[in-house]
Scaffold this active site. Structure first.
Site, mmCIF file in Angstrom:
data_model
loop_
_atom_site.group_PDB
_atom_site.id
_atom_site.type_symbol
_atom_site.label_atom_id
_atom_site.label_comp_id
_atom_site.label_asym_id
_atom_site.label_seq_id
_atom_site.Cartn_x
_atom_site.Cartn_y
_atom_site.Cartn_z
ATOM 1 N N GLU A 24 0.843 -1.201 0.000
ATOM 2 C CA GLU A 24 0.000 0.000 0.000
ATOM 3 C C GLU A 24 0.878 1.252 0.000
ATOM 4 O OE1 GLU A 24 -3.511 2.212 2.613
ATOM 5 O OE2 GLU A 24 -2.413 0.509 3.452
ATOM 6 N N ASP A 32 0.827 3.898 -3.129
ATOM 7 C CA ASP A 32 0.494 5.312 -3.008
ATOM 8 C C ASP A 32 1.391 6.152 -3.915
ATOM 9 O OD1 ASP A 32 -0.698 7.707 -1.534
ATOM 10 O OD2 ASP A 32 1.419 7.938 -1.040
ATOM 11 N N GLU A 58 -7.691 0.472 0.778
ATOM 12 C CA GLU A 58 -6.330 0.095 1.168
ATOM 13 C C GLU A 58 -5.799 -1.048 0.302
ATOM 14 O OE1 GLU A 58 -6.580 1.351 5.920
ATOM 15 O OE2 GLU A 58 -6.682 -0.772 5.323
ATOM 16 N N GLU A 82 -5.167 0.098 -3.338
ATOM 17 C CA GLU A 82 -3.915 0.849 -3.463
ATOM 18 C C GLU A 82 -2.715 -0.098 -3.382
ATOM 19 O OE1 GLU A 82 -2.857 5.261 -2.279
ATOM 20 O OE2 GLU A 82 -3.038 4.004 -0.499
#
Length: 236
Positions: free
Chosen positions: A44, A48, A116, A119
């Site tokens: 994650e 990002d 979450e 990502e």
């Protein structure tokens, strides 16, 4: 056909010859709430950064005349938790996500878990398809069609899903006072769409009432109602 292969089809990616490289995808879909040693968190974090870079490239190619500020505003929506959660639902990730029983039973956690893991899936695709040697291309291949659709929606309504910001801009343009929100919890039932009630006032005059499962969503709904009252009719 395995569920992972079905996911690859939904992502628009060709399954690799060596399926062992797909392990990052399985890790991305293992939420920390499952209590397992390997989970989605590191992917994650990577996802990002990859997501923002990929989206910046997309906007540079498809919206080159926009200012940096405008592009930043659009990117914020195209990489938001809300957008990721909606994408996860479209991809039917719920059936692939490994999570703890308590989290799975909590309706208020569903959107967060989806965002979450989605990502993290971005980071996993980046790694599985070569990292710096092709990973970004694979991410773009997956996400560009979704960004194109969302960009068209945003072009027709730049403040889509951000009614509070739109209301504040409108009141400032009209030289009215800033919106003031009075929000109260009506009950403590998690996930109840009428848990919170919000009223928005401008210059001490009430202009909208909204309900939502959270304070934020109730205020957004109140702002949406107020905008519908305050905006001049289309074409006037």
């Amino acid at each position: 056909m395995t569920t992972m292969q079905e996911l690859l089809i939904r992502l628009g990616l060709r399954p690799p010859a060596d399926e062992t490289v797909l392990q990052p995808l399985r890790t991305a879909l293992t939420h920390t709430s499952a209590g397992l040693k390997i989970n989605h968190e590191e992917l994650e974090f990577l996802g990002d950064a990859v997501l923002r870079l990929a989206c910046a490239e997309f906007l540079e190619e498809h919206n080159p005349t926009l200012s940096v500020g405008d592009r930043s505003g659009i990117r914020a929506q195209l990489v938001s938790d809300r957008w990721l959660a909606e994408l996860a639902a479209e991809l039917e990730l719920d059936g692939l996500i490994v999570q703890g029983s308590a989290t799975a039973a909590d309706p208020t956690a569903k959107a967060t878990v989806r965002a979450e893991c989605c990502e993290a899936l971005v980071g996993a695709v980046y790694l599985a398809w070569g990292g710096a040697d092709g990973g970004l291309h694979a991410v773009r291949q997956w996400l560009d069609p979704h960004w194109q659709r969302s960009s068209l929606e945003l072009a027709s309504d730049p403040h889509r899903h951000n009614w509070k910001s739109a209301l504040q801009e409108l009141t400032q343009a009209q030289k009215a006072g800033l919106p003031v929100y009075a929000t109260a919890e009506e009950n403590q039932s998690h996930g109840d769409p009428r848990r919170f009630r919000s009223e928005v006032s401008i210059n001490d005059q009430q202009h909208g009432t909204g309900w939502g499962p959270s304070r934020r969503l109730a205020e957004q709904e109140a702002a949406r109602v107020a905008l519908a009252q305050l905006r001049p009719p289309s074409g006037s």
